[in-house]
Design an enzyme around this catalytic site. Structure first.
Site, PDB file in Angstrom:
ATOM      1  N   ARG A 117       0.849  -1.201   0.000  1.00 24.78           N
ATOM      2  CA  ARG A 117       0.000   0.000   0.000  1.00 24.78           C
ATOM      3  C   ARG A 117       0.877   1.242   0.000  1.00 24.78           C
ATOM      4  O   ARG A 117       0.907   2.017   0.956  1.00 24.78           O
ATOM      5  CB  ARG A 117      -0.969  -0.069   1.163  1.00 24.78           C
ATOM      6  CG  ARG A 117      -2.049  -1.084   0.840  1.00 24.78           C
ATOM      7  CD  ARG A 117      -3.039  -1.236   1.907  1.00 24.78           C
ATOM      8  NE  ARG A 117      -4.384  -1.032   1.397  1.00 24.78           N
ATOM      9  CZ  ARG A 117      -5.458  -1.225   2.116  1.00 24.78           C
ATOM     10  NH1 ARG A 117      -5.362  -1.600   3.362  1.00 24.78           N
ATOM     11  NH2 ARG A 117      -6.657  -1.033   1.598  1.00 24.78           N
ATOM     12  N   GLN A 122      -1.319   2.906  -5.595  1.00 25.88           N
ATOM     13  CA  GLN A 122      -2.691   3.238  -5.202  1.00 25.88           C
ATOM     14  C   GLN A 122      -3.727   2.826  -6.243  1.00 25.88           C
ATOM     15  O   GLN A 122      -4.818   2.375  -5.888  1.00 25.88           O
ATOM     16  CB  GLN A 122      -2.812   4.730  -4.914  1.00 25.88           C
ATOM     17  CG  GLN A 122      -2.589   5.010  -3.440  1.00 25.88           C
ATOM     18  CD  GLN A 122      -2.672   6.469  -3.086  1.00 25.88           C
ATOM     19  OE1 GLN A 122      -2.929   7.310  -3.947  1.00 25.88           O
ATOM     20  NE2 GLN A 122      -2.454   6.781  -1.836  1.00 25.88           N
ATOM     21  N   ASP A 125      -4.898  -0.708  -5.816  1.00 27.29           N
ATOM     22  CA  ASP A 125      -5.331  -1.097  -4.472  1.00 27.29           C
ATOM     23  C   ASP A 125      -6.786  -1.582  -4.468  1.00 27.29           C
ATOM     24  O   ASP A 125      -7.722  -0.830  -4.222  1.00 27.29           O
ATOM     25  CB  ASP A 125      -5.147   0.104  -3.535  1.00 27.29           C
ATOM     26  CG  ASP A 125      -5.387  -0.258  -2.087  1.00 27.29           C
ATOM     27  OD1 ASP A 125      -5.888  -1.369  -1.828  1.00 27.29           O
ATOM     28  OD2 ASP A 125      -5.084   0.570  -1.224  1.00 27.29           O
ATOM     29  N   SER A 128      -8.842  -1.373  -1.184  1.00 27.85           N
ATOM     30  CA  SER A 128      -9.497  -0.081  -0.973  1.00 27.85           C
ATOM     31  C   SER A 128     -10.718   0.084  -1.872  1.00 27.85           C
ATOM     32  O   SER A 128     -11.779   0.522  -1.419  1.00 27.85           O
ATOM     33  CB  SER A 128      -8.527   1.073  -1.238  1.00 27.85           C
ATOM     34  OG  SER A 128      -7.586   1.156  -0.206  1.00 27.85           O
ATOM     35  N   TYR A 224      -1.399  -0.331   9.106  1.00 22.15           N
ATOM     36  CA  TYR A 224      -2.472  -1.157   9.646  1.00 22.15           C
ATOM     37  C   TYR A 224      -2.458  -1.132  11.169  1.00 22.15           C
ATOM     38  O   TYR A 224      -1.453  -0.790  11.788  1.00 22.15           O
ATOM     39  CB  TYR A 224      -2.294  -2.616   9.198  1.00 22.15           C
ATOM     40  CG  TYR A 224      -2.614  -2.851   7.753  1.00 22.15           C
ATOM     41  CD1 TYR A 224      -3.923  -2.811   7.305  1.00 22.15           C
ATOM     42  CD2 TYR A 224      -1.606  -3.113   6.843  1.00 22.15           C
ATOM     43  CE1 TYR A 224      -4.214  -3.040   5.973  1.00 22.15           C
ATOM     44  CE2 TYR A 224      -1.891  -3.342   5.509  1.00 22.15           C
ATOM     45  CZ  TYR A 224      -3.203  -3.306   5.077  1.00 22.15           C
ATOM     46  OH  TYR A 224      -3.492  -3.534   3.762  1.00 22.15           O
TER      47      TYR A 224
HETATM   48  P1  NAD Z   1      -8.540  -2.893   7.611  1.00 19.60           P
HETATM   49  O1  NAD Z   1      -9.682  -3.340   6.780  1.00 19.60           O
HETATM   50  O2  NAD Z   1      -7.400  -3.818   7.844  1.00 19.60           O
HETATM   51  O3  NAD Z   1      -9.128  -2.477   9.046  1.00 19.60           O
HETATM   52  C1  NAD Z   1     -10.220  -1.605   9.184  1.00 19.60           C
HETATM   53  C2  NAD Z   1      -9.994  -0.671  10.351  1.00 19.60           C
HETATM   54  O4  NAD Z   1     -10.138  -1.382  11.590  1.00 19.60           O
HETATM   55  C3  NAD Z   1      -8.616  -0.034  10.394  1.00 19.60           C
HETATM   56  O5  NAD Z   1      -8.752   1.367  10.349  1.00 19.60           O
HETATM   57  C4  NAD Z   1      -8.043  -0.513  11.714  1.00 19.60           C
HETATM   58  O6  NAD Z   1      -7.214   0.456  12.354  1.00 19.60           O
HETATM   59  C5  NAD Z   1      -9.292  -0.768  12.518  1.00 19.60           C
HETATM   60  N1  NAD Z   1      -9.132  -1.617  13.712  1.00 19.60           N
HETATM   61  C6  NAD Z   1      -8.364  -2.734  13.875  1.00 19.60           C
HETATM   62  N2  NAD Z   1      -8.499  -3.231  15.134  1.00 19.60           N
HETATM   63  C7  NAD Z   1      -9.378  -2.419  15.776  1.00 19.60           C
HETATM   64  C8  NAD Z   1      -9.933  -2.404  17.076  1.00 19.60           C
HETATM   65  N3  NAD Z   1      -9.592  -3.326  17.984  1.00 19.60           N
HETATM   66  N4  NAD Z   1     -10.797  -1.413  17.393  1.00 19.60           N
HETATM   67  C9  NAD Z   1     -11.139  -0.478  16.474  1.00 19.60           C
HETATM   68  N5  NAD Z   1     -10.663  -0.429  15.230  1.00 19.60           N
HETATM   69  C10 NAD Z   1      -9.793  -1.384  14.878  1.00 19.60           C
HETATM   70  O7  NAD Z   1      -7.952  -1.528   7.120  1.00 19.60           O
HETATM   71  P2  NAD Z   1      -8.005  -0.833   5.691  1.00 19.60           P
HETATM   72  O8  NAD Z   1      -9.255  -0.064   5.578  1.00 19.60           O
HETATM   73  O9  NAD Z   1      -7.742  -1.851   4.641  1.00 19.60           O
HETATM   74  O10 NAD Z   1      -6.782   0.167   5.734  1.00 19.60           O
HETATM   75  C11 NAD Z   1      -6.123   0.545   6.906  1.00 19.60           C
HETATM   76  C12 NAD Z   1      -5.118   1.604   6.596  1.00 19.60           C
HETATM   77  O11 NAD Z   1      -4.199   1.208   5.579  1.00 19.60           O
HETATM   78  C13 NAD Z   1      -5.659   2.881   6.021  1.00 19.60           C
HETATM   79  O12 NAD Z   1      -6.425   3.658   6.781  1.00 19.60           O
HETATM   80  C14 NAD Z   1      -4.343   3.516   5.586  1.00 19.60           C
HETATM   81  O13 NAD Z   1      -3.607   4.022   6.643  1.00 19.60           O
HETATM   82  C15 NAD Z   1      -3.674   2.347   4.988  1.00 19.60           C
HETATM   83  N6  NAD Z   1      -3.913   2.447   3.542  1.00 19.60           N
HETATM   84  C16 NAD Z   1      -2.926   2.986   2.777  1.00 19.60           C
HETATM   85  C17 NAD Z   1      -3.116   3.137   1.410  1.00 19.60           C
HETATM   86  C18 NAD Z   1      -2.046   3.715   0.555  1.00 19.60           C
HETATM   87  O14 NAD Z   1      -1.202   4.417   0.999  1.00 19.60           O
HETATM   88  N7  NAD Z   1      -2.058   3.400  -0.722  1.00 19.60           N
HETATM   89  C19 NAD Z   1      -4.305   2.750   0.826  1.00 19.60           C
HETATM   90  C20 NAD Z   1      -5.304   2.227   1.634  1.00 19.60           C
HETATM   91  C21 NAD Z   1      -5.069   2.067   2.990  1.00 19.60           C
END
Ligand code: NAD
Length: 373
Positions: A117, A122, A125, A128, A224
């Site tokens: 990521r 992007q 992804d 996402s 993450y």
């Molecule tokens: P995910 O589906 O793995 O998790 C969903 C959410 O659950 C996350 O925000 C995580 O912090 C939260 N979570 C985990 N345990 C928890 C708990 N016990 N209580 C409450 N919340 C909890 O995450 P995702 O949506 O796939 O992406 C997470 C992060 O990855 C993004 O927000 C971002 O920082 C990063 N990301 C980066 C890029 C990029 O740079 N290209 C793109 C997408 C996402």
């Protein structure tokens, strides 16, 4: 290079890995596109549109590169010849059997889930793009299942208070759920263990819920969340129970890659909710954020409806496929040399990071651990 797209066969899967618009773009870049007849049907894309875009109809498993959405079944893996490149969701951290079978078949496989990521990747992804669909749908399910309005209404027959909605986990799906429920007029609250999202939550007009549980920031590598310790989880569940009790609806999306979903909503919290409240648990597929969730079902407990949808992206196949196809296109473009031939550069961070099996082995470290577990 030849890219082929089979019709998805897993139950309930309505998406397709390529849409005509992307087929046209790839065809203009010397990529021969072959589509199994009917592959786009469930996403309302008839064969004729693909043919007009320059694709031909044929064997969906015959390409140098085969693009799929869902992980391949054993039967589908049997149709892949040695050396074929497979792109798709492969569940590398949880589905060791698929990785083993792909390695055994000599397939060079790339998992959408494993694409690093990083900014450059992007456009590839797919986690996402599909989570965006899931978050949007979750808010609509909540609106549909609640026996009340989401927005505030002032009418001649009286004033309606807006619904209070809590979103747990503010990653891609959670943020989209916040934005969608806000547009529908609900008052939004949200919680995440990564403190970096506080600003994002607030910028969408939601209130960041602060839990006094001594947790600073549970962010680990790759942006993450890390898995909380059992004691931290216990404190979190107890603190959340009171917050949840004051809500009309909860959308939970909390996840830690490769792990069972964290349990955030205990039965006691459900008991505290008003009769008629609704929980939409997007983590249903990986065990659920709510103790009472049943994947693929709607459970009613203590007069609260707990919806456990699976594969929500597939319930909106038109746009989910459009976004996914763009992700596929961006990855395929990394695999084509200037002469239009397949060229895999394993020095490239994205190609290397996303590769699960190659030359008969599982080459992705965490996938290997999962397969040997
Ligand atoms: P995910 O589906 O793995 O998790 C969903 C959410 O659950 C996350 O925000 C995580 O912090 C939260 N979570 C985990 N345990 C928890 C708990 N016990 N209580 C409450 N919340 C909890 O995450 P995702 O949506 O796939 O992406 C997470 C992060 O990855 C993004 O927000 C971002 O920082 C990063 N990301 C980066 C890029 C990029 O740079 N290209 C793109 C997408 C996402």
């Amino acid at each position: 290079m030849k890219l082929s797209v089979p019709k998805e066969t897993s139950e309930g899967e309505r998406r397709v890995a390529l849409v005509p618009e992307i087929a046209k773009k790839l065809s203009s870049q010397e990529v021969e596109v072959v589509l199994e007849s009917g592959a786009g049907e469930s996403a309302h894309l008839p064969d004729s549109q693909y043919e007009e875009a320059g694709a031909s109809l044929g064997d969906g498993f015959s390409g140098d590169v085969v693009a799929k959405v869902a992980p391949p079944s054993a039967e589908e893996i049997g149709k892949l010849s040695e050396g074929t490149v497979l792109i798709g969701f492969l569940e590398p951290l949880t589905n060791g059997e698929t990785a083993k079978a792909l390695a055994q078949a000599g397939v060079t496989s790339f998992a959408m889930e494993a694409i690093p990521r990083i900014t450059r990747a992007q456009a590839m992804d797919a986690l996402s793009s599909q989570a965006t669909v899931g978050g949007y749908r979750a808010a609509l399910i909540l609106a549909e299942e609640l026996g009340r309005f989401l927005p505030m209404l002032t009418t001649a027959a009286g004033t309606i208070k807006p619904a209070k909605v809590l979103v747990l986990g503010a990653g891609v799906a959670g943020l989209q759920a916040i934005a969608t429920a806000r547009r529908l007029g609900a008052v939004l609250h949200a919680f995440d263990v990564r403190s970096a999202v506080e600003e994002q939550i607030q910028s969408l007009g939601a209130k960041f819920v602060k839990l006094d549980i001594g947790l600073e920031n549970a962010e680990s590598e790759g942006g993450y969340a890390r898995e909380l310790t059992e004691e931290e989880q216990q404190r979190q569940r107890e603190a959340l129970a009171d917050v949840i009790g004051g809500m009309d609806g909860v959308i939970s999306t909390a996840a830690v890659p490769g792990r069972k979903a964290p349990l955030l909503i205990i039965e006691d919290a459900v008991k505290k909710m008003k009769p008629g409240s609704v929980i939409v648990d997007l983590a249903a597929e990986t065990g659920g954020n709510c103790e009472l969730t049943k994947a693929g079902e709607t459970v009613i407990a203590h007069d609260v409806k707990i919806v456990g949808p699976t594969n929500l992206a597939s319930t909106m196949p038109d746009h989910a496929s459009q976004l996914y196809a763009k992700n596929v296109q961006s990855l395929v473009e990394l695999m084509v040399g200037e002469d239009g031939a397949l060229k895999l550069d394993f020095e490239d961070e994205v190609i290397k990071g996303a590769c699960i099996t190659r030359d008969g082995d599982i080459v992705h470290e965490r996938a290997k651990e999962a397969a040997n577990a």
